[in-house]
Write a protein that holds these residues in place. Structure first.
Motif, short mmCIF file in Angstrom:
data_model
loop_
_atom_site.label_atom_id
_atom_site.label_comp_id
_atom_site.label_asym_id
_atom_site.label_seq_id
_atom_site.Cartn_x
_atom_site.Cartn_y
_atom_site.Cartn_z
N ALA A 1 46.28 25.82 43.14
CA ALA A 1 46.69 25.67 44.54
C ALA A 1 45.49 25.31 45.42
N ALA A 2 44.34 25.94 45.18
CA ALA A 2 43.14 25.61 45.95
C ALA A 2 42.73 24.16 45.72
N ALA A 3 42.79 23.71 44.46
CA ALA A 3 42.48 22.31 44.15
C ALA A 3 43.45 21.37 44.85
N ASP A 4 44.73 21.74 44.88
CA ASP A 4 45.73 20.91 45.56
C ASP A 4 45.42 20.77 47.04
N VAL A 5 45.07 21.88 47.68
CA VAL A 5 44.75 21.84 49.10
C VAL A 5 43.53 20.97 49.35
N LEU A 6 42.48 21.16 48.56
CA LEU A 6 41.26 20.36 48.73
C LEU A 6 41.53 18.87 48.49
N GLU A 7 42.35 18.56 47.49
CA GLU A 7 42.69 17.16 47.24
C GLU A 7 43.45 16.55 48.41
N SER A 8 44.28 17.34 49.07
CA SER A 8 45.05 16.82 50.20
C SER A 8 44.15 16.48 51.38
N LEU A 9 42.97 17.07 51.45
CA LEU A 9 42.03 16.79 52.54
C LEU A 9 41.31 15.46 52.35
N GLU A 10 41.23 15.01 51.09
CA GLU A 10 40.65 13.72 50.74
C GLU A 10 39.24 13.52 51.29
N THR A 11 38.37 14.52 51.12
CA THR A 11 36.98 14.35 51.51
C THR A 11 36.10 14.40 50.27
N ALA A 12 35.14 13.50 50.22
CA ALA A 12 34.28 13.39 49.04
C ALA A 12 33.50 14.67 48.78
N GLN A 13 33.08 15.34 49.84
CA GLN A 13 32.27 16.55 49.64
C GLN A 13 33.04 17.66 48.94
N ASP A 14 34.37 17.58 48.93
CA ASP A 14 35.18 18.59 48.25
C ASP A 14 35.38 18.29 46.77
N LEU A 15 34.99 17.12 46.30
CA LEU A 15 35.24 16.73 44.91
C LEU A 15 34.65 17.72 43.89
N PRO A 16 33.40 18.17 44.05
CA PRO A 16 32.88 19.15 43.09
C PRO A 16 33.65 20.47 43.10
N ASP A 17 34.10 20.89 44.29
CA ASP A 17 34.87 22.13 44.38
C ASP A 17 36.23 21.98 43.70
N ILE A 18 36.83 20.81 43.82
CA ILE A 18 38.11 20.56 43.15
C ILE A 18 37.92 20.69 41.64
N ALA A 19 36.88 20.06 41.13
CA ALA A 19 36.60 20.14 39.69
C ALA A 19 36.37 21.59 39.25
N GLU A 20 35.67 22.36 40.08
CA GLU A 20 35.40 23.75 39.73
C GLU A 20 36.68 24.59 39.74
N HIS A 21 37.53 24.40 40.74
CA HIS A 21 38.79 25.15 40.76
C HIS A 21 39.65 24.80 39.55
N LEU A 22 39.65 23.54 39.16
CA LEU A 22 40.44 23.16 37.99
C LEU A 22 39.83 23.71 36.70
N ARG A 23 38.50 23.79 36.63
CA ARG A 23 37.85 24.41 35.47
C ARG A 23 38.28 25.88 35.36
N LEU A 24 38.28 26.56 36.49
CA LEU A 24 38.68 27.97 36.49
C LEU A 24 40.17 28.12 36.18
N ALA A 25 40.98 27.18 36.64
CA ALA A 25 42.41 27.22 36.31
C ALA A 25 42.61 27.11 34.81
N VAL A 26 41.86 26.21 34.18
CA VAL A 26 41.95 26.07 32.71
C VAL A 26 41.48 27.36 32.04
N GLN A 27 40.38 27.89 32.52
CA GLN A 27 39.82 29.12 31.93
C GLN A 27 40.82 30.26 31.99
#
Length: 133
Positions: A35-61
């Motif tokens: 859900a956090a990755a979804d929200v960050l993706e909806s903002l469409e800002t480049a500076q959020d890209l690493p955070d999106i990847a990290e939230h998805l890594r944690l989701a997989v974990q």
């Protein structure tokens, strides 16, 4: 030196947040990270890209036995790593970019094309990374 009230509040807040996080079952943690990755993706800002990847890594974990949600999150994580790493290079954050390309290339969810993209991009970034190290 005594700490300010703000420092004490931040310390207590961080402990409270960590305690609440640890009380969540793994499946809930995974859902919240997606859900956090979804929200960050909806903002469409480049500076959020690493955070999106990290939230998805944690989701997989934290997905654990939920194979379908883990594989969907893993595919999204690979794509997020491949989007975030070039932005990190532009910010001269080479080590972070190389770590994301390594994650993407070693993920079982990555396609052959994605693995190749990650490895080639990482190799190309090594020269300027060494120059700025």
């Amino acid at each position: 030196m005594p700490s300010s009230g703000e420092d004490a509040y931040l310390f207590r807040h961080a402990l409270t947040r960590q305690g609440a996080y640890e009380l969540l079952p793994p499946s809930a943690r995974a859902r919240l990270h997606v859900a956090a990755a979804d929200v960050l993706e909806s903002l469409e800002t480049a500076q959020d890209l690493p955070d999106i990847a990290e939230h998805l890594r944690l989701a997989v974990q934290w997905s654990g036995a939920a194979a379908d949600s883990a594989s969907a999150a893993a595919r999204r994580e690979v794509a997020a790593c491949l989007r975030a790493a070039p932005w990190l290079v532009k910010e001269y954050r080479y080590a972070a970019a190389l770590a994301l390309w390594e994650r993407a290339s070693s993920s079982s969810a990555a396609t052959g094309e994605q693995r190749m993209e990650a490895l080639v991009s990482a190799a190309e970034a090594c020269e300027p990374a060494a120059r700025y190290a």
